[in-house]
Design a protein around this motif. Structure first.
Motif, PDB file in Angstrom:
ATOM      1  N   GLY A  38       0.783  -1.222   0.000  1.00  0.00           N
ATOM      2  CA  GLY A  38       0.000   0.000   0.000  1.00  0.00           C
ATOM      3  C   GLY A  38       0.817   1.275   0.000  1.00  0.00           C
ATOM      4  O   GLY A  38       0.253   2.375   0.058  1.00  0.00           O
ATOM      5  N   ALA A  39       2.140   1.148  -0.122  1.00  0.00           N
ATOM      6  CA  ALA A  39       2.998   2.341  -0.087  1.00  0.00           C
ATOM      7  C   ALA A  39       2.954   3.132  -1.383  1.00  0.00           C
ATOM      8  O   ALA A  39       3.329   4.299  -1.414  1.00  0.00           O
ATOM      9  N   GLY A  40       2.515   2.488  -2.483  1.00  0.00           N
ATOM     10  CA  GLY A  40       2.444   3.184  -3.764  1.00  0.00           C
ATOM     11  C   GLY A  40       3.397   2.649  -4.812  1.00  0.00           C
ATOM     12  O   GLY A  40       3.545   3.254  -5.882  1.00  0.00           O
ATOM     13  N   LYS A  41       4.017   1.505  -4.565  1.00  0.00           N
ATOM     14  CA  LYS A  41       5.013   0.974  -5.495  1.00  0.00           C
ATOM     15  C   LYS A  41       4.384   0.569  -6.836  1.00  0.00           C
ATOM     16  O   LYS A  41       4.855   0.967  -7.904  1.00  0.00           O
ATOM     17  N   THR A  42       3.312  -0.232  -6.774  1.00  0.00           N
ATOM     18  CA  THR A  42       2.645  -0.660  -8.003  1.00  0.00           C
ATOM     19  C   THR A  42       2.037   0.531  -8.728  1.00  0.00           C
ATOM     20  O   THR A  42       2.084   0.616  -9.968  1.00  0.00           O
ATOM     21  N   THR A  47       1.865   4.125 -13.346  1.00  0.00           N
ATOM     22  CA  THR A  47       1.891   5.502 -13.843  1.00  0.00           C
ATOM     23  C   THR A  47       2.966   5.658 -14.906  1.00  0.00           C
ATOM     24  O   THR A  47       2.753   6.323 -15.936  1.00  0.00           O
ATOM     25  N   ILE A  48       4.126   5.056 -14.692  1.00  0.00           N
ATOM     26  CA  ILE A  48       5.204   5.127 -15.678  1.00  0.00           C
ATOM     27  C   ILE A  48       4.779   4.479 -16.993  1.00  0.00           C
ATOM     28  O   ILE A  48       5.051   5.005 -18.077  1.00  0.00           O
ATOM     29  N   SER A  82       6.285  -5.812 -16.693  1.00  0.00           N
ATOM     30  CA  SER A  82       5.891  -7.141 -16.251  1.00  0.00           C
ATOM     31  C   SER A  82       5.144  -6.969 -14.936  1.00  0.00           C
ATOM     32  O   SER A  82       5.747  -6.691 -13.898  1.00  0.00           O
ATOM     33  N   PRO A  83       3.817  -7.114 -14.931  1.00  0.00           N
ATOM     34  CA  PRO A  83       3.012  -6.679 -13.785  1.00  0.00           C
ATOM     35  C   PRO A  83       3.020  -7.668 -12.627  1.00  0.00           C
ATOM     36  O   PRO A  83       3.375  -8.843 -12.775  1.00  0.00           O
ATOM     37  N   ASP A 158       7.361  -5.850 -11.408  1.00  0.00           N
ATOM     38  CA  ASP A 158       6.571  -5.691 -10.192  1.00  0.00           C
ATOM     39  C   ASP A 158       6.486  -7.022  -9.448  1.00  0.00           C
ATOM     40  O   ASP A 158       5.794  -7.946  -9.867  1.00  0.00           O
ATOM     41  N   GLU A 159       7.220  -7.119  -8.347  1.00  0.00           N
ATOM     42  CA  GLU A 159       7.222  -8.281  -7.460  1.00  0.00           C
ATOM     43  C   GLU A 159       7.510  -9.594  -8.206  1.00  0.00           C
ATOM     44  O   GLU A 159       6.727 -10.549  -8.132  1.00  0.00           O
TER      45      GLU A 159
END
Length: 253
Positions: A38-42, A47-48, A82-83, A158-159
């Motif tokens: 929930g920090a905003g990483k994804t 956004t990018i 890569s989500p 992403d992860e």
């Protein structure tokens, strides 16, 4: 500078997810983005890659604002994503999934397939198998392979190690380093902070949508706050309850 975020703010309705985020990724770098759930990483990666639009601030690629460029056209600019959760096509074969990554350029498909198979030999063994029947680790390999089929200059991950066995995690990180060694810049969101910082050049820490710490990866890896919050180490109480502003390298926060 390949990528730059300047005072980026993103909201989901009335909820602000990113507040004044500033970060950069230079050509050939691995930069990791750390933070709690929930920090905003994804949100930052989305956004990018154009899946979300900032309410304020700018996303720049080679100094050019990306706000009016559709997400699918960013692939032509060299940005691949890569989500989280892999998002492969389960009913399609491994080969068909990989070809989806090359939809904008079919000239080098055979060459690019061989590149992916060299990085992930297991995918070559399963080239005709449906993506949904692969193991979790194989699906992650497929998701990364699909992304690099577009020949990116900037790879957003992403992860990539989420839910994978330790041996598979090691393989994934080795491949990320190999991809980077070919000149591809990587922006890596990763729960395994220790592994991420070991292969990264630099890192940022997000808390509630704001960058609260940044610096060279080695310095972040040694920082007590990072070790305690993200590496699970007990480093004891801070020396003083009235600590001075955070300083990492030449950055003062």
């Amino acid at each position: 500078m390949l990528l730059e975020l300047v005072d980026v703010e993103v909201a989901y309705g009335a909820v602000t997810a990113l507040r004044g985020v500033r970060l950069t990724v230079d050509n050939g770098e691995i930069v990791t983005l750390l933070g709690a759930n929930g920090a905003g990483k994804t949100t930052t990666l989305r956004t990018i890659s154009g899946l979300l639009r900032p309410r304020a601030g700018q996303v720049l690629l080679d100094g050019e604002p990306l706000s009016k460029i559709p997400a699918h056209q960013l692939i032509r600019r060299g940005v691949a994503h890569s989500p989280e959760g892999r998002r492969i096509f389960p009913a399609m074969s491994v080969r068909e999934n990989l070809l989806m990554g090359a939809f904008h350029d079919r000239k080098h498909v055979a060459e690019d397939l061989e590149r992916v198979f060299a990085l992930f030999p297991r995918l070559k063994e399963r080239v005709s198998q449906a993506g949904g029947t692969l193991s979790g680790g194989e699906q992650q390999m497929l998701a990364i392979g699909r992304a690099i089929m577009s020949r990116p200059r900037l790879l957003l991950l992403d992860e990539p190690s989420m839910g994978l066995a330790p041996l598979v995690v090691q393989t994934i990180f080795e491949v990320i380093a190999q991809i980077n060694a070919t000149g591809v810049a990587v922006l890596l969101v990763e729960q395994n902070a220790a592994q991420a910082l070991k292969i990264a050049n630099r890192g940022y820490v997000l808390e509630t949508g704001q960058v609260v710490l940044e610096g060279p990866a080695g310095e972040l890896l040694a920082d007590d706050r990072v070790r305690q919050a993200y590496l699970g180490e007990d480093v004891g109480p801070p020396e003083s309850p009235a600590a001075p502003p955070v300083q990492v390298g030449e950055k003062i926060l």
